[in-house]
Write an enzyme that holds these catalytic residues in place. Structure first.
Site, PDB file in Angstrom:
ATOM      1  N   ALA A 223       0.830  -1.218   0.000  1.00 40.99           N
ATOM      2  CA  ALA A 223       0.000   0.000   0.000  1.00 40.99           C
ATOM      3  C   ALA A 223       0.859   1.260   0.000  1.00 40.99           C
ATOM      4  O   ALA A 223       0.508   2.268  -0.618  1.00 40.99           O
ATOM      5  CB  ALA A 223      -0.921  -0.001   1.219  1.00 40.99           C
ATOM      6  N   ASN A 228      -1.625   6.360  -3.464  1.00 40.15           N
ATOM      7  CA  ASN A 228      -3.057   6.615  -3.645  1.00 40.15           C
ATOM      8  C   ASN A 228      -3.859   6.902  -2.380  1.00 40.15           C
ATOM      9  O   ASN A 228      -4.758   7.713  -2.400  1.00 40.15           O
ATOM     10  CB  ASN A 228      -3.707   5.449  -4.405  1.00 40.15           C
ATOM     11  N   CYS A 274       3.990   0.199 -13.636  1.00 41.46           N
ATOM     12  CA  CYS A 274       4.069  -1.043 -12.852  1.00 41.46           C
ATOM     13  C   CYS A 274       5.482  -1.498 -12.514  1.00 41.46           C
ATOM     14  O   CYS A 274       5.744  -1.931 -11.395  1.00 41.46           O
ATOM     15  CB  CYS A 274       3.281  -2.163 -13.543  1.00 41.46           C
ATOM     16  N   ASN A 307     -15.557 -10.686 -13.252  1.00 41.27           N
ATOM     17  CA  ASN A 307     -16.336 -11.750 -13.899  1.00 41.27           C
ATOM     18  C   ASN A 307     -15.440 -12.665 -14.719  1.00 41.27           C
ATOM     19  O   ASN A 307     -15.906 -13.434 -15.547  1.00 41.27           O
ATOM     20  CB  ASN A 307     -17.423 -11.147 -14.796  1.00 41.27           C
ATOM     21  N   HIS A 333       2.413  -6.786 -17.317  1.00 42.56           N
ATOM     22  CA  HIS A 333       2.254  -6.164 -16.006  1.00 42.56           C
ATOM     23  C   HIS A 333       3.316  -6.782 -15.094  1.00 42.56           C
ATOM     24  O   HIS A 333       3.650  -7.958 -15.236  1.00 42.56           O
ATOM     25  CB  HIS A 333       0.845  -6.406 -15.457  1.00 42.56           C
ATOM     26  N   ASP A 356       1.555  -6.771  -5.078  1.00 42.98           N
ATOM     27  CA  ASP A 356       1.495  -5.836  -6.208  1.00 42.98           C
ATOM     28  C   ASP A 356       1.231  -4.438  -5.683  1.00 42.98           C
ATOM     29  O   ASP A 356       0.175  -4.174  -5.103  1.00 42.98           O
ATOM     30  CB  ASP A 356       0.384  -6.280  -7.166  1.00 42.98           C
ATOM     31  N   ASP A 398     -10.632 -14.581 -19.577  1.00 42.23           N
ATOM     32  CA  ASP A 398     -10.823 -14.726 -21.021  1.00 42.23           C
ATOM     33  C   ASP A 398     -10.872 -13.345 -21.667  1.00 42.23           C
ATOM     34  O   ASP A 398     -11.395 -12.400 -21.078  1.00 42.23           O
ATOM     35  CB  ASP A 398     -12.145 -15.456 -21.313  1.00 42.23           C
ATOM     36  N   GLU A 445      -2.251 -24.806 -20.431  1.00 42.64           N
ATOM     37  CA  GLU A 445      -3.415 -24.243 -21.138  1.00 42.64           C
ATOM     38  C   GLU A 445      -4.152 -25.360 -21.874  1.00 42.64           C
ATOM     39  O   GLU A 445      -3.545 -26.145 -22.599  1.00 42.64           O
ATOM     40  CB  GLU A 445      -2.905 -23.203 -22.144  1.00 42.64           C
TER      41      GLU A 445
END
Length: 706
Positions: A223, A228, A274, A307, A333, A356, A398, A445
């Site tokens: 953090a 932020n 990043c 989702n 990223h 992250d 996806d 995969e």
């Protein structure tokens, strides 16, 4: 009788530093690691008799207390490493005595005050001996951060430089990064980051008492590295405009950033993206003693609505409609992994943990992410703390493309160009190679196990009440759908398409490609091809359109046709960002209403080589030769080389480069005088206002002077 007084202390910096692998910290205080004994020599006003003991007090943080384990009072007796601080007397001469102190392997880390007195003296006559700093200990088997490989400890704790992988999946580029955890003031700054956190400001005593736990400490740091919700270290900027600050690509390491934040009284440093957040967090965690590495994920999903799909909306030219597209898929990223045990989850989830610091989504009201167990991500256990759903989506979502019609209808478009979570990469232990660690995050995969894990994760996401009401896609005029309820997959069209580079894409040159279309049917077809091109940031956010054209192509049965595409330097030079990236899209509209979207991410290549002319030895000047090329077909006047490297030179070196004629090669020489031995990373960037920075690095093996 007044009893024996302590008159002086020798902290045995050199011996303790070597034993604790802390000899490279340049601070005045002794730096040691928890769960391991260290020795002091005390000067006394007389000789301790055999009945007498020494009583020590250690305390850390404000309102230190024994109840919170931030204070301990203990006396010399039998030395044992366990849950308590202990001490033992060693050799005694006429007026000196050696003592060994041992901290618990779960002690709070940070800056401690050490006081002591002889047991014959009154209670409140403690002599303040001074401060020492206690760190996590990856060498101690009882410490939660224990790492059972000396090679890995050398790499992930002690190596002060590294490599961050950037670019695109098909063209991965290595960038050097100077972590510099042993540079002047850095340890002090890392401890002050903990003290600046909102948790510390609200309740300092409790916050300090929790600093024994790597789960707590790493979450706080994730953090605090971004600005932020607090006056954290780095302010993010993804708009391509860096006025009033430094472009993220101009940083060569963490040291200048951390020092600027500290000297500027905790004002966030502008700007980071990043890899900057990950580079700084790696410095802080290695500095505090937690094994940490930097990890790059190519085609990384930023799933805003949970989702498990990245929904991209495009127009009839394949251009991204930003007002509708909330999710995104970044070219790459970068995050961190740290190695520690998960006492909160159980031993199955020990090992690498994702952290992250890039501010993407809030977690528990704060822009922080992790620690999320990599094992939990691979097994689909997304319900476990912390932020499993977000990390799982980054590597598993996806990628779905929707064509948005003017009447606000949307239509699935077939696009097989992107798979999320590819080539997950980190620097190899002991070398500059890239190691692919995708297998740590997911099963192969398309395998049965991968599908099982995916379905398990979806079920857990649906049942996680704490993760908010079942999040739905909120799009203008679009009914929310969960990934499992998505419409039928897009129909596979009767043509295939692919962009092919006809020449390598080089900064400053025209780009030459072909769109290759192939018919898969035995009938003739007419295809309308709408081509668009834009300069982009690495997040794939479009900056400026540089190409838009339409073609009609007739394809015979099973025929292949090539549509040439040229983008001249003059078309892209004004709008190219420092990421040096261009996105091409072709929306192919086939008769019978079939649609195919073909995309190509291009990273422009550049060139710099660095040679060390002779052996590198500590304290001896050695020449470095750099070969640069002006990439442009115009002369460039304002070039300079920016040079940096921990243990090779103090701070940064700036070297003026004479005017470079179009495409001219130039050799520039300068000297460096190494101050530390071992493998050292030298970074050299060619900087000009007329083109993005051209970055290079070389590893120099420095010998100790004979």
């Amino acid at each position: 009788m007044a009893g024996v007084r302590i008159t002086k202390v020798d902290w045995q910096h050199s011996e303790n530093g070597t034993a604790h692998h802390t000899q490279d910290y340049p601070c005045p205080e002794l730096v040691v690691r928890r769960g391991q004994l260290f020795n002091l020599t005390l000067e006394l006003s007389g000789v301790l008799d055999s009945e007498e003991a020494l009583i020590f007090t250690v305390e850390t943080g404000p309102h230190a207390s024994e109840a919170l384990h931030t204070k301990a009072i203990f006396q010399t007796a039998e030395l044992e490493i366990g849950d308590l601080w202990t001490a033992a007397q060693g050799e005694q001469t006429e007026n000196t005595i050696t003592v060994s102190l041992a901290s618990p392997s779960n002690a709070v880390i940070g800056r401690y005050l050490l006081s002591a007195r002889a047991s014959s003296r009154r209670k409140h006559s403690d002599r303040r001996l001074g401060h020492f700093i206690l760190l996590f200990n990856p060498w101690c088997p009882e410490d939660d951060v224990f790492l059972d490989s000396e090679e890995e400890r050398q790499e992930y704790v002690l190596n002060d430089s590294g490599i961050i992988f950037r670019g695109v999946e098909k063209h991965i580029r290595a960038q050097g990064w100077n972590y510099g955890q042993f540079e002047e003031d850095i340890l002090n700054i890392c401890l002050s980051i903990l003290d600046r956190s909102p948790s510390h400001q609200e309740d300092p005593a409790t916050d300090v008492s929790r600093r024994h736990d790597p789960v707590y400490v790493t979450r706080i740091i994730s953090a605090m590295v971004n600005s932020n919700n607090d006056r954290g270290v780095v302010q993010g900027q993804w708009q391509g405009k860096y006025g009033g600050g430094t472009s993220p690509l101009n940083w060569r390491g963490s040291v200048a950033i951390l020092q600027k934040w500290f000297k500027g009284r905790y004002k966030p440093v502008k700007y980071g993206q990043c890899w900057v957040f990950a580079g700084v967090m790696c410095t802080v965690l290695r500095c505090l003693g937690i094994a940490t590495r930097v990890v790059s994920n190519f085609n990384s999903a930023h799933d805003t609505d949970g989702n498990l799909s990245v929904d991209k909306y495009v127009d009839s030219f394949g251009r991204t409609l930003e007002d509708l597209t909330e999710d995104s898929m970044w070219n790459f990223h970068v995050w961190n992994e740290s190695w520690f045990a998960r006492q909160d989850l159980g031993p199955s989830y020990d090992g690498w943990q994702v952290l992250d610091a890039t501010p993407q989504e809030e977690s528990e009201g704060t822009f922080q992410c992790g620690p999320a167990s990599v094992t939990a991500i691979r097994e689909g256990d997304v319900h476990l703390a912390h932020d499993g759903p977000f990390v799982f989506a980054e590597v598993n979502a996806d990628y779905i493309t929707w064509l948005w019609h003017e009447d606000k209808r949307r239509e699935r478009v077939y696009s097989d160009t992107k798979k999320i979570g590819r080539c997950i990469s980190t620097k190899a232990v002991g070398s500059d190679s890239r190691v692919d660690i995708t297998g740590l995050y997911k099963y192969p995969e398309g395998s049965r196990k991968e599908r099982q894990v995916y379905n398990k994760a979806v079920k857990k996401l649906l049942s996680i009440e704490a993760w908010g009401r079942r999040r739905r896609i909120r799009r203008a005029g679009v009914r929310g759908v969960w990934r499992d309820d998505l419409l039928e997959p897009a129909t596979k069209p009767s043509i295939t398409g692919k962009f092919k580079m006809l020449e390598p894409p080089v900064l400053g040159q025209d780009l030459k490609l072909a769109l290759c279309l192939t018919s898969l049917t035995s009938r003739a077809q007419r295809v309308q091809v709408n081509l668009s091109g834009a300069t982009i940031l690495y997040t794939r956010k479009p900056v400026a359109e540089i190409l838009r054209e339409s073609h009609t192509v007739k394809l015979g049965p099973q025929e292949e046709k090539k549509i040439p595409v040229t983008i001249s330097y003059s078309q892209y030079k004004e709008d190219l960002t420092e990421d040096k990236k261009i996105l091409l899209a072709a929306m192919c509209l086939v008769s019978k209403g079939e649609k195919l979207l073909v995309e190509k991410d291009i990273t422009l290549e550049d060139f710099i080589t660095i040679k060390v002319l002779g052996p590198a030895v500590v304290g001896v000047a050695v020449a470095v030769e750099v070969l640069v090329i002006n990439p442009l077909s115009e002369s460039v006047k304002d070039c300079k080389l920016m040079v940096e490297g921990s243990g090779l030179l103090q701070g940064q070196l700036s070297i003026e480069v004479p005017t470079l004629q179009p495409q001219e090669r130039a050799l520039i020489q300068f000297n460096i005088t190494p101050s530390k031995s071992g493998p050292r990373q030298l970074q050299v960037d060619l900087v000009s206002s007329q083109f993005p920075d051209i970055k290079g690095f070389v590893i120099i093996h420095v010998a100790t002077a004979k």
